[in-house]
Scaffold this motif. Structure first.
Motif, PDB file in Angstrom:
ATOM      1  N   ARG A 177       4.080  -6.641  26.406  1.00 56.02           N
ATOM      2  CA  ARG A 177       3.724  -7.394  27.614  1.00 56.02           C
ATOM      3  C   ARG A 177       2.913  -8.632  27.262  1.00 56.02           C
ATOM      4  O   ARG A 177       3.116  -9.700  27.843  1.00 56.02           O
ATOM      5  CB  ARG A 177       2.927  -6.499  28.568  1.00 56.02           C
ATOM      6  CG  ARG A 177       2.606  -7.164  29.897  1.00 56.02           C
ATOM      7  CD  ARG A 177       1.890  -6.196  30.825  1.00 56.02           C
ATOM      8  NE  ARG A 177       1.556  -6.825  32.094  1.00 56.02           N
ATOM      9  CZ  ARG A 177       0.911  -6.215  33.080  1.00 56.02           C
ATOM     10  NH1 ARG A 177       0.562  -4.952  32.945  1.00 56.02           N
ATOM     11  NH2 ARG A 177       0.629  -6.852  34.200  1.00 56.02           N
ATOM     12  N   ASN A 178       1.984  -8.490  26.301  1.00 53.47           N
ATOM     13  CA  ASN A 178       1.190  -9.649  25.881  1.00 53.47           C
ATOM     14  C   ASN A 178       2.068 -10.707  25.241  1.00 53.47           C
ATOM     15  O   ASN A 178       1.881 -11.902  25.466  1.00 53.47           O
ATOM     16  CB  ASN A 178       0.091  -9.219  24.899  1.00 53.47           C
ATOM     17  CG  ASN A 178      -1.184  -8.801  25.597  1.00 53.47           C
ATOM     18  OD1 ASN A 178      -1.395  -9.139  26.756  1.00 53.47           O
ATOM     19  ND2 ASN A 178      -2.015  -8.056  24.913  1.00 53.47           N
ATOM     20  N   VAL A 179       3.037 -10.270  24.426  1.00 54.27           N
ATOM     21  CA  VAL A 179       3.949 -11.224  23.790  1.00 54.27           C
ATOM     22  C   VAL A 179       4.762 -11.956  24.855  1.00 54.27           C
ATOM     23  O   VAL A 179       4.958 -13.169  24.778  1.00 54.27           O
ATOM     24  CB  VAL A 179       4.891 -10.508  22.801  1.00 54.27           C
ATOM     25  CG1 VAL A 179       5.932 -11.490  22.253  1.00 54.27           C
ATOM     26  CG2 VAL A 179       4.093  -9.907  21.655  1.00 54.27           C
ATOM     27  N   GLU A 180       5.219 -11.223  25.850  1.00 54.05           N
ATOM     28  CA  GLU A 180       5.976 -11.844  26.946  1.00 54.05           C
ATOM     29  C   GLU A 180       5.135 -12.917  27.631  1.00 54.05           C
ATOM     30  O   GLU A 180       5.641 -13.984  28.004  1.00 54.05           O
ATOM     31  CB  GLU A 180       6.401 -10.778  27.953  1.00 54.05           C
ATOM     32  CG  GLU A 180       7.448  -9.804  27.426  1.00 54.05           C
ATOM     33  CD  GLU A 180       7.698  -8.647  28.376  1.00 54.05           C
ATOM     34  OE1 GLU A 180       6.939  -8.507  29.358  1.00 54.05           O
ATOM     35  OE2 GLU A 180       8.654  -7.882  28.139  1.00 54.05           O
ATOM     36  N   LYS A 181       3.841 -12.636  27.757  1.00 51.66           N
ATOM     37  CA  LYS A 181       2.934 -13.602  28.378  1.00 51.66           C
ATOM     38  C   LYS A 181       2.822 -14.865  27.528  1.00 51.66           C
ATOM     39  O   LYS A 181       2.891 -15.985  28.050  1.00 51.66           O
ATOM     40  CB  LYS A 181       1.548 -12.960  28.545  1.00 51.66           C
ATOM     41  CG  LYS A 181       0.494 -13.909  29.110  1.00 51.66           C
ATOM     42  CD  LYS A 181      -0.866 -13.226  29.168  1.00 51.66           C
ATOM     43  CE  LYS A 181      -1.414 -12.954  27.778  1.00 51.66           C
ATOM     44  NZ  LYS A 181      -2.794 -12.402  27.818  1.00 51.66           N
ATOM     45  N   TYR A 182       2.689 -14.688  26.209  1.00 50.96           N
ATOM     46  CA  TYR A 182       2.579 -15.839  25.318  1.00 50.96           C
ATOM     47  C   TYR A 182       3.867 -16.661  25.297  1.00 50.96           C
ATOM     48  O   TYR A 182       3.843 -17.889  25.309  1.00 50.96           O
ATOM     49  CB  TYR A 182       2.225 -15.393  23.899  1.00 50.96           C
ATOM     50  CG  TYR A 182       0.796 -14.936  23.751  1.00 50.96           C
ATOM     51  CD1 TYR A 182      -0.263 -15.803  24.043  1.00 50.96           C
ATOM     52  CD2 TYR A 182       0.496 -13.648  23.322  1.00 50.96           C
ATOM     53  CE1 TYR A 182      -1.575 -15.386  23.917  1.00 50.96           C
ATOM     54  CE2 TYR A 182      -0.820 -13.226  23.193  1.00 50.96           C
ATOM     55  CZ  TYR A 182      -1.856 -14.088  23.489  1.00 50.96           C
ATOM     56  OH  TYR A 182      -3.154 -13.676  23.365  1.00 50.96           O
ATOM     57  N   VAL A 183       5.015 -15.972  25.276  1.00 55.98           N
ATOM     58  CA  VAL A 183       6.299 -16.685  25.279  1.00 55.98           C
ATOM     59  C   VAL A 183       6.453 -17.477  26.573  1.00 55.98           C
ATOM     60  O   VAL A 183       6.906 -18.624  26.573  1.00 55.98           O
ATOM     61  CB  VAL A 183       7.474 -15.700  25.106  1.00 55.98           C
ATOM     62  CG1 VAL A 183       8.813 -16.412  25.328  1.00 55.98           C
ATOM     63  CG2 VAL A 183       7.446 -15.077  23.713  1.00 55.98           C
ATOM     64  N   SER A 184       6.052 -16.875  27.679  1.00 51.39           N
ATOM     65  CA  SER A 184       6.133 -17.557  28.966  1.00 51.39           C
ATOM     66  C   SER A 184       5.270 -18.818  28.978  1.00 51.39           C
ATOM     67  O   SER A 184       5.687 -19.876  29.471  1.00 51.39           O
ATOM     68  CB  SER A 184       5.689 -16.609  30.089  1.00 51.39           C
ATOM     69  OG  SER A 184       5.717 -17.252  31.344  1.00 51.39           O
ATOM     70  N   ARG A 185       4.069 -18.710  28.414  1.00 49.32           N
ATOM     71  CA  ARG A 185       3.186 -19.880  28.332  1.00 49.32           C
ATOM     72  C   ARG A 185       3.802 -20.969  27.468  1.00 49.32           C
ATOM     73  O   ARG A 185       3.746 -22.157  27.803  1.00 49.32           O
ATOM     74  CB  ARG A 185       1.828 -19.478  27.749  1.00 49.32           C
ATOM     75  CG  ARG A 185       0.944 -18.668  28.677  1.00 49.32           C
ATOM     76  CD  ARG A 185      -0.386 -18.414  27.999  1.00 49.32           C
ATOM     77  NE  ARG A 185      -1.224 -17.509  28.758  1.00 49.32           N
ATOM     78  CZ  ARG A 185      -2.394 -17.047  28.334  1.00 49.32           C
ATOM     79  NH1 ARG A 185      -2.848 -17.420  27.144  1.00 49.32           N
ATOM     80  NH2 ARG A 185      -3.117 -16.233  29.070  1.00 49.32           N
ATOM     81  N   LEU A 186       4.391 -20.560  26.351  1.00 51.50           N
ATOM     82  CA  LEU A 186       5.005 -21.531  25.445  1.00 51.50           C
ATOM     83  C   LEU A 186       6.169 -22.256  26.116  1.00 51.50           C
ATOM     84  O   LEU A 186       6.329 -23.467  25.965  1.00 51.50           O
ATOM     85  CB  LEU A 186       5.477 -20.826  24.176  1.00 51.50           C
ATOM     86  CG  LEU A 186       4.375 -20.423  23.188  1.00 51.50           C
ATOM     87  CD1 LEU A 186       4.917 -19.448  22.152  1.00 51.50           C
ATOM     88  CD2 LEU A 186       3.791 -21.651  22.501  1.00 51.50           C
ATOM     89  N   LEU A 187       6.983 -21.519  26.856  1.00 49.10           N
ATOM     90  CA  LEU A 187       8.100 -22.133  27.564  1.00 49.10           C
ATOM     91  C   LEU A 187       7.590 -23.167  28.567  1.00 49.10           C
ATOM     92  O   LEU A 187       8.159 -24.256  28.699  1.00 49.10           O
ATOM     93  CB  LEU A 187       8.928 -21.060  28.293  1.00 49.10           C
ATOM     94  CG  LEU A 187       9.735 -20.104  27.414  1.00 49.10           C
ATOM     95  CD1 LEU A 187      10.331 -18.980  28.259  1.00 49.10           C
ATOM     96  CD2 LEU A 187      10.841 -20.844  26.678  1.00 49.10           C
ATOM     97  N   SER A 188       6.511 -22.813  29.250  1.00 50.76           N
ATOM     98  CA  SER A 188       5.941 -23.731  30.241  1.00 50.76           C
ATOM     99  C   SER A 188       5.351 -24.969  29.576  1.00 50.76           C
ATOM    100  O   SER A 188       5.555 -26.099  30.032  1.00 50.76           O
ATOM    101  CB  SER A 188       4.866 -23.003  31.048  1.00 50.76           C
ATOM    102  OG  SER A 188       4.232 -23.878  31.954  1.00 50.76           O
ATOM    103  N   LYS A 189       4.612 -24.774  28.491  1.00 46.88           N
ATOM    104  CA  LYS A 189       3.941 -25.890  27.829  1.00 46.88           C
ATOM    105  C   LYS A 189       4.916 -26.837  27.129  1.00 46.88           C
ATOM    106  O   LYS A 189       4.626 -28.032  26.982  1.00 46.88           O
ATOM    107  CB  LYS A 189       2.927 -25.359  26.804  1.00 46.88           C
ATOM    108  CG  LYS A 189       1.697 -24.723  27.427  1.00 46.88           C
ATOM    109  CD  LYS A 189       0.722 -24.287  26.351  1.00 46.88           C
ATOM    110  CE  LYS A 189      -0.539 -23.713  26.963  1.00 46.88           C
ATOM    111  NZ  LYS A 189      -1.531 -23.340  25.940  1.00 46.88           N
ATOM    112  N   THR A 190       6.036 -26.309  26.678  1.00 52.65           N
ATOM    113  CA  THR A 190       6.979 -27.133  25.921  1.00 52.65           C
ATOM    114  C   THR A 190       8.140 -27.641  26.774  1.00 52.65           C
ATOM    115  O   THR A 190       9.035 -28.315  26.267  1.00 52.65           O
ATOM    116  CB  THR A 190       7.559 -26.343  24.732  1.00 52.65           C
ATOM    117  OG1 THR A 190       8.222 -25.174  25.230  1.00 52.65           O
ATOM    118  CG2 THR A 190       6.467 -25.935  23.766  1.00 52.65           C
ATOM    119  N   TYR A 191       8.117 -27.294  28.059  1.00 57.00           N
ATOM    120  CA  TYR A 191       9.188 -27.709  28.972  1.00 57.00           C
ATOM    121  C   TYR A 191      10.559 -27.220  28.496  1.00 57.00           C
ATOM    122  O   TYR A 191      11.574 -27.892  28.694  1.00 57.00           O
ATOM    123  CB  TYR A 191       9.221 -29.232  29.125  1.00 57.00           C
ATOM    124  CG  TYR A 191       7.947 -29.817  29.680  1.00 57.00           C
ATOM    125  CD1 TYR A 191       7.680 -29.784  31.042  1.00 57.00           C
ATOM    126  CD2 TYR A 191       6.998 -30.390  28.838  1.00 57.00           C
ATOM    127  CE1 TYR A 191       6.508 -30.315  31.559  1.00 57.00           C
ATOM    128  CE2 TYR A 191       5.822 -30.915  29.339  1.00 57.00           C
ATOM    129  CZ  TYR A 191       5.572 -30.867  30.701  1.00 57.00           C
ATOM    130  OH  TYR A 191       4.404 -31.393  31.206  1.00 57.00           O
TER     131      TYR A 191
END
Length: 208
Positions: A177-191
């Motif tokens: 779940r934590n990894v999913e959170k980090y991946v989601s943040r990365l997708l948002s930050k990198t467009y």
């Protein structure tokens, strides 16, 4: 540059001692003796959080979770400074994304070295930002901004290697779940829209 550190521990003597030592190394220290007081002091510029785990009312695990729920402070690096030194405690700490784990009693010089290392790596990792042109093309814009945490950089590198969220979680000793959170943040930050585009972005930064 003077960095601001929030120090949270219910041992007032220890807080005073660490604050004095860190101040002598040109750090600006704000202190709190419990979680409630720490939450009230979340204001203005903050570069790093050092906190104990065993505290009254709100323990360190719950406190850092509450802090991470605030978008303004969710990416601030933090160190657990605690007497809880069992492997399961360390795994719990790293699962929450801690950047350092130091067990009491400790050498204050080691704490300062850890702080400097984390801040230096954090600044290097966050020195680039992705912007999107009108035609949809991604480019890297170099800026001195706090954009990527060290944990996000680690996750990005593993995504580039094609690892699944579960495989990444096992390597980083955290939950899927934590990894999913980090991946989601990365997708948002990198467009970027998916893991393939995210991996391609990482290659542009030559992170591997």
């Amino acid at each position: 540059m003077c960095y601001t550190i929030l120090l949270v521990d219910d041992d007032s003597i220890l807080v005073s001692s660490i604050s004095t030592y860190l101040s002598s190394h040109n750090f600006k220290v704000q202190s709190a003796n419990d979680g409630d007081e720490a939450l009230k002091k979340l204001s203005g510029k903050l570069d790093l959080i050092i906190l104990d785990i065993v505290m009254p009312q709100i323990n360190g695990y719950d406190l850092i979770t509450l802090i991470q729920d605030d978008n303004k402070y969710k990416d601030i690096p933090f160190i657990f400074l605690t007497a809880k030194g069992m492997t399961k405690d360390r795994i719990m700490g790293y699962g929450l994304g801690c950047n350092g784990y130091l067990v009491k009693p400790f050498d204050p010089e080691e704490l300062v070295a850890m702080i400097k290392n984390i801040l230096n790596q954090y600044i290097k990792a966050s020195s680039c930002q992705i912007v999107q042109k009108n035609n949809g093309e991604l480019k890297v814009k170099q800026e001195n901004v706090h954009d990527f945490t060290m944990t996000e950089i680690k996750v990005l590198k593993l995504v580039m290697r094609g690892l699944t969220n579960k495989e990444i979680a096992d390597l980083l000793c955290c939950t899927t779940r934590n990894v999913e959170k980090y991946v989601s943040r990365l997708l948002s930050k990198t467009y970027t829209k998916n893991r393939t585009q995210l991996a391609q972005y990482g290659l542009r930064l030559a992170l591997n």
